[in-house]
Design an enzyme around this catalytic site. Structure first.
Site, PDB file in Angstrom:
ATOM      1  N   ARG A  59     -10.566   2.892   2.353  1.00 14.00           N
ATOM      2  CA  ARG A  59     -10.569   2.481   4.433  1.00 14.00           C
ATOM      3  C   ARG A  59      -9.437   2.356   4.469  1.00 14.00           C
ATOM      4  O   ARG A  59      -9.448   2.827   5.822  1.00 14.00           O
ATOM      5  CB  ARG A  59     -11.627   1.389   3.990  1.00 14.00           C
ATOM      6  CG  ARG A  59     -12.578   0.907   4.242  1.00 14.00           C
ATOM      7  CD  ARG A  59     -13.588  -0.394   2.920  1.00 14.00           C
ATOM      8  NE  ARG A  59     -13.552  -0.445   2.083  1.00 14.00           N
ATOM      9  CZ  ARG A  59     -13.795   0.764   1.452  1.00 14.00           C
ATOM     10  NH1 ARG A  59     -14.760   1.170   1.665  1.00 14.00           N
ATOM     11  NH2 ARG A  59     -14.183   0.845  -0.116  1.00 14.00           N
ATOM     12  N   THR A  60      -8.654   2.273   3.783  1.00 12.96           N
ATOM     13  CA  THR A  60      -7.148   1.566   4.578  1.00 12.96           C
ATOM     14  C   THR A  60      -6.768   2.379   4.777  1.00 12.96           C
ATOM     15  O   THR A  60      -6.153   2.849   5.601  1.00 12.96           O
ATOM     16  CB  THR A  60      -6.272   0.871   3.587  1.00 12.96           C
ATOM     17  OG1 THR A  60      -7.383  -0.631   3.415  1.00 12.96           O
ATOM     18  CG2 THR A  60      -5.268  -0.099   4.027  1.00 12.96           C
ATOM     19  N   LYS A  88       7.974   9.703 -12.500  1.00  9.09           N
ATOM     20  CA  LYS A  88       9.394   9.508 -13.345  1.00  9.09           C
ATOM     21  C   LYS A  88       9.998   8.928 -13.690  1.00  9.09           C
ATOM     22  O   LYS A  88      11.383   8.917 -14.104  1.00  9.09           O
ATOM     23  CB  LYS A  88       9.830  11.188 -12.491  1.00  9.09           C
ATOM     24  CG  LYS A  88       9.367  11.824 -12.827  1.00  9.09           C
ATOM     25  CD  LYS A  88      10.662  12.930 -12.258  1.00  9.09           C
ATOM     26  CE  LYS A  88       9.483  13.682 -11.032  1.00  9.09           C
ATOM     27  NZ  LYS A  88      10.231  15.258 -10.146  1.00  9.09           N
ATOM     28  N   ARG A 109       0.785   0.333  -0.286  1.00  5.43           N
ATOM     29  CA  ARG A 109      -0.282  -0.394  -0.510  1.00  5.43           C
ATOM     30  C   ARG A 109       0.903  -0.453  -2.340  1.00  5.43           C
ATOM     31  O   ARG A 109       1.304   0.523  -2.834  1.00  5.43           O
ATOM     32  CB  ARG A 109      -1.479  -0.129  -0.649  1.00  5.43           C
ATOM     33  CG  ARG A 109      -2.062  -0.512  -2.200  1.00  5.43           C
ATOM     34  CD  ARG A 109      -3.697  -0.161  -1.729  1.00  5.43           C
ATOM     35  NE  ARG A 109      -4.616  -1.224  -0.750  1.00  5.43           N
ATOM     36  CZ  ARG A 109      -5.151  -1.384  -0.695  1.00  5.43           C
ATOM     37  NH1 ARG A 109      -6.355   0.007  -1.141  1.00  5.43           N
ATOM     38  NH2 ARG A 109      -6.080  -0.937   0.313  1.00  5.43           N
ATOM     39  N   HIS A 137      -3.183  -9.281   2.877  1.00  8.37           N
ATOM     40  CA  HIS A 137      -3.944  -7.514   3.304  1.00  8.37           C
ATOM     41  C   HIS A 137      -3.510  -7.065   4.675  1.00  8.37           C
ATOM     42  O   HIS A 137      -4.318  -8.034   4.914  1.00  8.37           O
ATOM     43  CB  HIS A 137      -4.808  -7.200   2.653  1.00  8.37           C
ATOM     44  CG  HIS A 137      -5.497  -5.714   2.861  1.00  8.37           C
ATOM     45  ND1 HIS A 137      -5.115  -5.173   3.865  1.00  8.37           N
ATOM     46  CD2 HIS A 137      -6.246  -5.204   1.989  1.00  8.37           C
ATOM     47  CE1 HIS A 137      -5.411  -3.950   3.816  1.00  8.37           C
ATOM     48  NE2 HIS A 137      -6.339  -4.370   2.786  1.00  8.37           N
TER      49      HIS A 137
HETATM   50  N1   CP Z   1     -11.258  -3.254   2.429  1.00 10.52           N
HETATM   51  C1   CP Z   1      -9.888  -2.097   1.752  1.00 10.52           C
HETATM   52  O1   CP Z   1      -8.587  -2.529   1.627  1.00 10.52           O
HETATM   53  O2   CP Z   1     -10.332  -1.192   0.874  1.00 10.52           O
HETATM   54  P1   CP Z   1     -10.140   0.155  -0.091  1.00 10.52           P
HETATM   55  O3   CP Z   1      -9.282  -0.284  -1.397  1.00 10.52           O
HETATM   56  O4   CP Z   1     -10.422   0.854   0.544  1.00 10.52           O
HETATM   57  O5   CP Z   1      -8.657   0.273   1.206  1.00 10.52           O
END
Ligand code: CP
Length: 315
Positions: A59-60, A88, A109, A137
């Site tokens: 999603r993100t 590396k 991320r 998040h």
């Molecule tokens: N909600 C969320 O962060 O989903 P993903 O891990 O799929 O990005």
């Protein structure tokens, strides 16, 4: 809407006020026809976003990339660190310095708590935290709050319960912190002992005069809730496999449970997704399920954020 966005980076929800969050939601409303492809827009034409994902995502990453492209921008990046020079031994700081020279905004991320903060120190372009370990998040929180506002009509005065992995879920940590800024004086945390919310979060809630109540099962509180926010047990965060095995199926939300506990007809069930077995598919077709709409809201909300971050005098 005329709004000046004052942030250089989006690292933690703690950097945002309620007014700033509401400005994001207002702009997200305007973005919906663009997010759904019904209206063309090229506000971010010529801008480049890079997604640096050291942990898996559906999603993100996809909603950020979709958001950027629907606004006329373009995207580069990697979805697996194994295909980057991290393999590396390149440090995050060096990767960020280099990526900042290629793109106008970085979406990161990473499995380490504090990675986005560190990245922001080495970047000349905005860094957006797309999840740093079990910590934060923030963009998920914006879309969660937006979803609550849209589906419940308001955020203030709601009874919101969190269930599942309260210890490791960064979405819960960010969302509970954000909610403590609204006019919402009670929160309900439901988890086994081993997955309780971290002490630092509970202390922060106390500082904001939010009363919290902890339960080990949903039965005693479910009938009172307006929103139940579910989370997956975060297998990847457990250092001890045995500890994970002991809690991995600690709860399952299904229609029968809602009926047994007298859940309100209007109860909204949220989940940041992905789910494993904690949320039965028999909820999907019920009036309670808002989690797929929640995921969809990620596009207009992230469009609003990108527009604000990249065009500070957005009007
Ligand atoms: N909600 C969320 O962060 O989903 P993903 O891990 O799929 O990005």
């Amino acid at each position: 809407m005329n709004y000046r966005f004052e942030k250089d980076h989006v690292v933690t929800i703690k950097d945002f006020t309620v007014d700033e969050m509401e400005s994001i939601f207002e702009l997200a409303d305007e973005m919906i026809p663009i997010a759904e492809g019904e209206k063309k827009d090229d506000d971010l034409y010529g801008k480049l976003l890079t997604t640096l994902f050291y942990e898996p995502s559906t999603r993100t990453r996809l909603s950020f990339e979709g958001a950027m492209k629907r606004l006329g921008g373009r995207c580069i990046g990697f979805a697996k660190p194994g295909t980057s020079s991290a393999k590396k031994g390149e440090t995050l700081a060096d990767t960020i310095r280099v990526a900042a020279g290629y793109a106008d905004v970085i979406v990161l991320r990473h499995h380490h708590e504090g990675a986005a903060r560190l990245a922001s120190k080495f970047s000349d372009v905005p860094v957006i935290n797309a999840g740093d370990g079990a910590n934060q998040h923030p963009t998920q929180t914006f879309l969660d709050l937006y979803t609550i506002q849209k589906t419940c009509g308001e955020i203030d005065n709601l009874k919101i319960g969190f269930i599942g992995d309260l210890r490791y879920s960064r979405t819960i940590h960010s969302l509970a912190e954000a909610l403590s800024l609204f006019d919402l004086h009670k929160m309900y945390f439901i988890s086994p002992e081993a997955l309780k919310a971290p002490e630092y979060l509970l202390e922060e809630l106390k500082e904001h005069e939010v009363q919290y109540h902890q339960f080990d099962k949903p039965d005693a509180i479910l009938s009172e809730l307006d929103v139940l926010y579910c989370t997956r047990i975060q297998e990847e965060r457990f250092a001890d496999r045995l500890e994970f095995e002991q809690v991995k199926s600690c709860y399952r939300i299904k229609k029968k449970l809602l009926e047994k506990c007298g859940a309100k007809e209007s109860l909204k069930i949220m989940h940041p997704l992905p789910r494993v077995d904690e949320l039965d598919t028999d909820i999907d077709s019920s009036q309670h399920a808002v989690y797929f709409q929640q995921a969809k809201n990620g596009v207009p909300v992230r469009q609003a954020l990108l527009a604000m971050v990249l065009d500070k005098n957005f009007s």
